[in-house]
Design a protein around this motif. Structure first.
Motif, PDB file in Angstrom:
ATOM      1  N   ASN A 136       2.340   7.763   2.339  1.00  0.00           N
ATOM      2  CA  ASN A 136       2.816   6.379   2.308  1.00  0.00           C
ATOM      3  C   ASN A 136       3.028   6.015   0.836  1.00  0.00           C
ATOM      4  O   ASN A 136       2.061   5.895   0.096  1.00  0.00           O
ATOM      5  CB  ASN A 136       1.759   5.477   2.944  1.00  0.00           C
ATOM      6  N   SER A 138       3.308   3.735  -1.830  1.00  0.00           N
ATOM      7  CA  SER A 138       2.954   2.317  -1.979  1.00  0.00           C
ATOM      8  C   SER A 138       3.863   1.576  -2.948  1.00  0.00           C
ATOM      9  O   SER A 138       3.848   0.345  -2.987  1.00  0.00           O
ATOM     10  CB  SER A 138       1.516   2.195  -2.474  1.00  0.00           C
ATOM     11  N   SER A 166      -2.781   5.385   0.718  1.00  0.00           N
ATOM     12  CA  SER A 166      -2.550   4.098   1.387  1.00  0.00           C
ATOM     13  C   SER A 166      -2.088   4.293   2.833  1.00  0.00           C
ATOM     14  O   SER A 166      -1.517   3.407   3.439  1.00  0.00           O
ATOM     15  CB  SER A 166      -1.522   3.273   0.611  1.00  0.00           C
ATOM     16  N   SER A 186      -8.236   7.180  -1.346  1.00  0.00           N
ATOM     17  CA  SER A 186      -9.194   6.391  -2.133  1.00  0.00           C
ATOM     18  C   SER A 186     -10.049   5.571  -1.177  1.00  0.00           C
ATOM     19  O   SER A 186      -9.611   5.246  -0.077  1.00  0.00           O
ATOM     20  CB  SER A 186      -8.468   5.397  -3.051  1.00  0.00           C
ATOM     21  N   GLN A 188     -10.706   2.450  -1.631  1.00  0.00           N
ATOM     22  CA  GLN A 188     -10.402   1.010  -1.693  1.00  0.00           C
ATOM     23  C   GLN A 188      -9.086   0.569  -1.055  1.00  0.00           C
ATOM     24  O   GLN A 188      -8.600  -0.497  -1.337  1.00  0.00           O
ATOM     25  CB  GLN A 188     -10.436   0.548  -3.163  1.00  0.00           C
TER      26      GLN A 188
HETATM   27  C1  LIG Z   1      -3.306   3.558  -4.908  1.00  0.00           C
HETATM   28  C2  LIG Z   1      -2.583   4.849  -4.766  1.00  0.00           C
HETATM   29  C3  LIG Z   1      -2.905   5.965  -5.557  1.00  0.00           C
HETATM   30  C4  LIG Z   1      -3.868   5.901  -6.686  1.00  0.00           C
HETATM   31  O1  LIG Z   1      -5.146   5.730  -6.273  1.00  0.00           O
HETATM   32  P1  LIG Z   1      -6.269   5.280  -7.316  1.00  0.00           P
HETATM   33  O2  LIG Z   1      -7.410   5.078  -6.390  1.00  0.00           O
HETATM   34  O3  LIG Z   1      -5.774   4.015  -7.961  1.00  0.00           O
HETATM   35  O4  LIG Z   1      -6.443   6.371  -8.277  1.00  0.00           O
HETATM   36  C5  LIG Z   1      -2.249   7.157  -5.323  1.00  0.00           C
HETATM   37  N1  LIG Z   1      -1.320   7.256  -4.369  1.00  0.00           N
HETATM   38  C6  LIG Z   1      -0.975   6.211  -3.588  1.00  0.00           C
HETATM   39  C7  LIG Z   1       0.074   6.392  -2.551  1.00  0.00           C
HETATM   40  C8  LIG Z   1      -1.591   4.968  -3.766  1.00  0.00           C
HETATM   41  O5  LIG Z   1      -1.252   3.933  -2.995  1.00  0.00           O
END
Ligand SMILES: *Cc1c(COP(=O)(O)O)cnc(C)c1O
Length: 360
Positions: A136, A138, A166, A186, A188
């Motif tokens: 995905n 982002s 994501s 991740s 979060q």
């Molecule tokens: C947020 C995101 C990342 C980076 O992740 P971090 O936790 O900020 O290092 C990598 N790939 C995608 C698709 C993301 O949405």
């Protein structure tokens, strides 16, 4: 007058109250039985979210650390790999692979489009060691058909490496059935955890590749992460609070059932798309079938002012477009701890703000 915060985030996402409560406690020792129990519960539940029988490792570091771990552990300098580039995040993976001396061929798509196996397979030879695809993206709000990539690559020498940072927890993903070799995310984003940890899973084919990889690994060595993880341990002092939090949020996902969580997100996404369409705002994705349902991205020439006023006048947080798409797009996160009433409130406010902007 009064406004309540409603957060439709592209990451970090809202932390559920139950998780906040779990983290609000005195620290525990990461070599204690209590921490081991938490870790083992978390990794067992993560297997259900990844839909895998293999180990899921929890690393301390954001999603980018897991991206780095997948390159360090599974590849060697000079390896030929293909990187599908759809936006900022997939470009990061290509640059990282180059930093480690991999021989990268980019398949770059215009903003708002995805690549399909038909775009990639003509370049896959017996020397291709990996194909990197973002599940995905982002930055542009598009979702790749990972199942189709898995089907196309399963009998080749190449590992299918998927950034599902994501994706997982919000949209369909099935590590084993889709023949994915490396997947990482991740804490979060859709997993609703606090920032500070990443999760990663390797197929048997990827574990085999770790045996011949010659890139050095130390902090992010996945073999020791796996072996210690099986005992509920970690090689180093982990992000203990983030792990306690993630355990709680992943437990929530498993209690609801991962497929129900995905269906919920899908319903919220449809509400947003329909509601904005009614007021004349359309998806940015060129082909609606590939529009992201977790980071819903829309084209709008007054996007920055729209985002600013929603926050200032209604207390609603959505995200600006990313990088060069800042002034022409905005993003609405429906992943994670978001309810139907949050979306209804957002659509109410969006209609008001759009009318204001139209009248100016
Ligand atoms: C947020 C995101 C990342 C980076 O992740 P971090 O936790 O900020 O290092 C990598 N790939 C995608 C698709 C993301 O949405």
């Amino acid at each position: 007058m009064y406004n309540k915060n409603i957060m439709l985030m592209a990451g970090p996402t809202t932390i559920p109250e139950r998780e906040l409560a779990a983290m609000n406690r005195q620290i525990i020792f990461h070599r204690s039985q209590e921490f081991e129990d938490i870790s083992l519960e978390l990794t067992e539940n993560l297997k259900k979210v990844f839909k895998t029988k293999n180990d899921v490792m929890v690393l301390t570091g954001s999603g980018t650390s897991a991206m780095e771990a997948s390159i360090q552990n599974c590849f060697s300098a000079g390896d030929e790999v293909i990187c599908v580039v759809l936006g900022v995040f997939s470009e990061r993976m290509a640059r990282m692979a180059e930093t480690y001396g991999l021989n990268v061929r980019r398949i770059t798509k215009p903003d708002g489009e995805v690549a399909t196996p038909e775009d990639v397979m003509p370049y896959v030879t017996e020397n291709t060691k990996g194909v990197f695809v973002v599940h995905n993206e982002s930055a542009t709000g598009v979702t790749s058909d990972i199942r189709a990539f898995g089907e196309a690559l399963k009998d080749t020498n190449a590992l299918l490496v998927v950034d599902t940072v994501s994706g997982i927890g919000a949209i369909d993903f099935a590590m084993d059935d889709w023949h994915v070799d490396v997947a990482f995310a991740s804490s979060q984003k859709a997993l609703m955890g606090a920032p500070g940890t990443a999760v990663i899973c390797l197929s048997d084919k990827a574990w085999k590749a770790t045996e011949t990889s010659t890139l050095p690994t130390f902090y992010l060595d996945l073999t020791s992460a796996r072996d210690m993880g099986r005992k509920g341990q970690q090689p180093w002092t982990p992000a203990i609070y983030a792990i306690i939090g993630l355990n709680e949020s992943v437990k929530m996902i498993v209690e609801q059932g991962i497929d129900n969580v995905i269906a919920h997100n899908s319903k919220l996404s449809a509400m947003v798309v329909e509601g904005l369409h009614k007021i004349g705002i359309e998806l940015f994705a060129k082909d609606k079938r590939y529009a992201s349902k977790s980071v819903n991205t829309f084209a709008y020439d007054k996007a920055p002012e729209f985002v600013r006023r929603l926050k200032e006048e209604y207390g609603i947080t959505i995200y600006n477009g990313q990088a060069h798409l800042m002034s022409s797009t905005f993003r609405v996160g429906t992943m994670g701890y978001v309810s139907e009433t949050d979306i209804a409130a957002f659509l109410y406010a969006a209609e008001k703000v759009k009318a204001e902007l139209d009248a100016e």
